[in-house]
Enzyme design. Structure first.
Site, short mmCIF file in Angstrom:
data_model
loop_
_atom_site.label_atom_id
_atom_site.label_comp_id
_atom_site.label_asym_id
_atom_site.label_seq_id
_atom_site.Cartn_x
_atom_site.Cartn_y
_atom_site.Cartn_z
N ASP A 141 9.62 2.86 1.56
CA ASP A 141 8.43 3.64 1.91
C ASP A 141 8.24 3.55 3.42
O ASP A 141 7.68 2.58 3.94
CB ASP A 141 7.21 3.07 1.17
CG ASP A 141 5.94 3.84 1.48
OD1 ASP A 141 5.91 4.60 2.48
OD2 ASP A 141 4.95 3.69 0.73
N PHE A 168 0.87 -1.18 0.00
CA PHE A 168 0.00 0.00 0.00
C PHE A 168 0.90 1.22 0.00
O PHE A 168 1.54 1.54 1.00
CB PHE A 168 -0.94 0.04 1.21
CG PHE A 168 -1.87 1.23 1.13
CD1 PHE A 168 -3.03 1.15 0.39
CD2 PHE A 168 -1.55 2.42 1.75
CE1 PHE A 168 -3.88 2.26 0.28
CE2 PHE A 168 -2.38 3.53 1.65
CZ PHE A 168 -3.55 3.44 0.92
N LYS A 174 3.06 11.38 6.81
CA LYS A 174 2.24 11.17 7.99
C LYS A 174 2.77 11.89 9.22
O LYS A 174 2.50 13.06 9.43
CB LYS A 174 2.01 9.68 8.22
CG LYS A 174 1.15 9.05 7.12
CD LYS A 174 0.65 7.69 7.50
CE LYS A 174 -0.10 7.02 6.34
NZ LYS A 174 -1.32 7.71 5.93
#
Length: 404
Positions: free
Chosen positions: A230, A145, A259
């Protein structure tokens, strides 16, 4: 019978009426928060065990981050990248030093960071490695994801994320996560990068086999391929280290961050790499109006400084052990699997007992907020400011839910 004085039911109905259904949120309507606690419109308090998918690693309204935002709001919020502002260089320098890299490229969202990483890797492949024009390929993993842009969902293996959004972007080879042999076999002369989550978050906090990440690092070095990590969810203290890659002493060629970098206040993302990689970009070839804006940089500088002390990484590691102990005690008592790294956990509920969604609904009724994924799996990712007593509370409430 529903209390007609409660505000939550009406607010939920209004949200359903006026928003596209791209999410399926729990029927909780938050109005305020502080630290690890949320309060809804009816005054009920909840322990936050999701932390905005790790965007709130430092808790809600961390005083140091709020102060930085307030101070910057009184001075300057946006210039665009047509000019330089007085927070920009400090943010890029301090983040680059935290990452051990030469350069930083600020963006806004995690997906933008991933798109930037893809573009940079392709350009590096053509200009540095000598891949023929239009032939670059990137190796990715099943269960990934990385975001929801058209290009990113092109290499997703989640049909909910991918179906009906074609035609899909070519240039990606998908291999099983954790399978070093398959990854190595997929690399050819036109491969420019391997793009991986060091821990797969959306898949259910899936930790790769020991030795996998060092093996990826080695084969990328040997085959002249960039290793792109990531760390948008796994990075910045979540796993008990600054980066999840740190647990095995691995240093990727490129970090993708987001984030928690915005402190739960503003969206901030970034790509960090050395000059021989990020240096392939020249003016006019990539950009973002809001990327690296003054407000974002002012907040993110304080985030980097919080991490530079090592306090939050230590808290995550130490409290993560307490969380692990509590959760592993529930295996065989409703849980069939537990994966924990720092303050990040994936829990597999016996599907004969209940779905992950049902478990999260029952937890919410008990004042604990978590999120389900992929059927009977739920994720816990509390803010790193959570206390031992609060961890114990979350585990106790989960045990009650599992016991029926």
């Amino acid at each position: 019978m529903v209390d007609d004085k409660l505000r939550t039911p009406g607010a939920v109905r209004d949200a359903e009426r006026w928003t596209a259904h791209n999410y399926h949120p729990l029927p909780v309507v938050i109005s305020s928060a502080e630290g690890a606690w949320l309060t809804d419109v009816d005054g009920r308090r909840y322990l936050d065990c999701l932390a905005g998918y790790s965007a709130l690693n430092f808790g809600h309204r961390h005083p140091q981050l709020i102060a930085a935002a307030h101070a910057q709001l009184d001075r300057l919020t946006l210039t665009s990248r047509a000019f330089i502002h007085d927070q920009f260089a400090d943010f890029c320098r301090e983040l680059a030093e935290l990452c051990g890299k030469d350069l930083v490229l600020p963006m806004n969202t995690g997906a933008e960071a991933v798109e930037t990483g893809i573009k940079v890797a392709r350009k590096w492949g053509y200009q540095v490695k000598g891949v023929p024009a239009g032939q670059a390929n990137i190796v990715v993993a099943e269960g990934n994801f990385h975001g929801r842009t058209t290009t990113i969902v092109s290499f997703s293996t989640d049909e909910d994320a991918r179906a009906d959004f074609g035609p899909y972007t070519p240039g990606f080879t998908v291999v099983p996560y954790g399978d070093l042999e398959a990854l190595t076999a997929a690399i050819d002369e036109n491969t420019v990068a391997v793009l991986l989550e060091p821990i797969q978050g959306e898949q259910g906090v899936v930790v790769p086999p020991e030795g996998y990440l060092p093996g990826v690092r080695q084969v990328c070095t040997e085959r002249d391929v960039l290793f792109i990590a990531d760390e948008i969810q796994s990075g910045l203290g979540r796993t008990g280290a600054t980066f999840a890659c740190d647990h095995e002493g691995v240093v990727p060629d490129m970090y993708l961050l987001g984030k928690a970098l915005g402190g739960g206040i503003v969206p901030v993302s970034a790509v960090a790499a050395n000059a021989d990689v990020l240096g392939v970009l020249k003016p006019g070839q990539h950009g973002s109006t809001f990327g690296g804006n003054p407000l974002a940089c002012a907040v993110a500088i304080e985030v980097v400084r919080l991490l530079a002390t090592g306090e939050f990484q230590r808290r995550s590691a130490e409290l993560g052990e307490r969380l692990r102990d509590g959760l592993e005690g529930l295996v065989g008592k409703g849980l069939v699997g537990v994966r924990v790294r720092g303050l990040w956990a994936g829990l597999d509920i016996d599907p004969a007992l209940m779905s992950g969604r049902e478990a999260c609904e029952r937890l919410a009724a008990r004042g604990v907020l978590a999120k389900d994924t992929h059927g009977s799996t739920i994720r816990l990712a509390p803010p790193l400011v959570i206390t031992e007593d609060e961890i114990d509370l979350a585990v106790t409430q989960l045990a009650e839910v599992l016991a029926g």
